[in-house]
Enzyme design. Structure first.
Site, PDB file in Angstrom:
ATOM      1  N   GLN A  28      52.012  43.203  40.507  1.00  0.00           N
ATOM      2  CA  GLN A  28      50.785  43.922  40.820  1.00  0.00           C
ATOM      3  C   GLN A  28      49.570  43.042  40.582  1.00  0.00           C
ATOM      4  O   GLN A  28      49.545  42.224  39.674  1.00  0.00           O
ATOM      5  CB  GLN A  28      50.675  45.238  40.050  1.00  0.00           C
ATOM      6  N   GLY A  29      48.587  43.242  41.456  1.00  0.00           N
ATOM      7  CA  GLY A  29      47.348  42.497  41.359  1.00  0.00           C
ATOM      8  C   GLY A  29      46.170  43.422  41.580  1.00  0.00           C
ATOM      9  O   GLY A  29      46.337  44.578  41.998  1.00  0.00           O
ATOM     10  N   TYR A  30      44.984  42.906  41.322  1.00  0.00           N
ATOM     11  CA  TYR A  30      43.774  43.706  41.379  1.00  0.00           C
ATOM     12  C   TYR A  30      42.772  43.082  42.336  1.00  0.00           C
ATOM     13  O   TYR A  30      42.377  41.930  42.171  1.00  0.00           O
ATOM     14  CB  TYR A  30      43.182  43.863  39.978  1.00  0.00           C
ATOM     15  N   LEU A  31      42.377  43.874  43.336  1.00  0.00           N
ATOM     16  CA  LEU A  31      41.347  43.460  44.279  1.00  0.00           C
ATOM     17  C   LEU A  31      39.963  43.723  43.700  1.00  0.00           C
ATOM     18  O   LEU A  31      38.996  43.067  44.070  1.00  0.00           O
ATOM     19  CB  LEU A  31      41.513  44.197  45.609  1.00  0.00           C
ATOM     20  N   ASN A 141      46.259  46.983  32.296  1.00  0.00           N
ATOM     21  CA  ASN A 141      46.870  45.985  33.154  1.00  0.00           C
ATOM     22  C   ASN A 141      45.815  45.153  33.891  1.00  0.00           C
ATOM     23  O   ASN A 141      45.971  43.950  34.058  1.00  0.00           O
ATOM     24  CB  ASN A 141      47.817  46.650  34.155  1.00  0.00           C
TER      25      ASN A 141
END
Length: 152
Positions: A28-31, A141
């Site tokens: 998972q990543g964050y924009l 996270n």
């Protein structure tokens, strides 16, 4: 509007491992982090999630949508840092503990989360549960993607 009500804990010991019912690898990543816009690949499914700010440290608005896994993988390429973790599930009555065991720069960190139907929902605390870190932003996270556990 969907509301996420979540409590987060560290673990006191490894006794939880014998109770695992299912495990899934997650990337998972964050924009964005304000509001939170997360991209996740969980197994063979992609998700786009938008989360609002927490007013009380426990609950916040959450909107999650399945997206094609190919799109999720492309969106992860746009994220500056991608978390790698294994999520283990342990059911306890009508509730399910989600235990995230992190890899990579967050290796060594294991966090148990419990989503509740209401803020005042009672729940049993297993013997393997340690200190509560629900309001500690270091364990979010989105923050772990910016300041990983290995740099604490």
């Amino acid at each position: 509007m969907a509301i996420e009500i979540e409590r987060k804990f560290l673990l006191a010991n490894d006794a939880w491992r014998s109770q695992i019912q299912h495990s899934t690898r997650i990337a998972q990543g964050y924009l964005a982090t304000d509001p939170t816009v997360r991209v996740r690949v969980k197994g063979t499914t992609g998700f786009l999630t938008i989360k609002g700010k927490s007013a009380d440290g426990i609950s916040r608005a959450e909107f999650e949508y399945p997206i094609p896994v190919e799109d999720a993988l492309e969106l992860l390429n746009l994220c500056p840092n991608v978390l790698d973790k294994t999520r283990h599930l342990i059911s306890q009555g009508n509730l399910t503990w989600e235990i995230d065991e992190f890899h990579g720069d967050n290796a060594g960190l294991i966090v148990a989360e419990l989503e509740l139907p209401a803020i005042d929902t009672p729940f049993e605390k297993p013997d393997w549960l340690g200190q509560e870190v629900t309001g500690d932003v270091r364990y979010y996270n989105s923050m772990l993607s910016q300041t990983p556990y290995c740099r604490w």
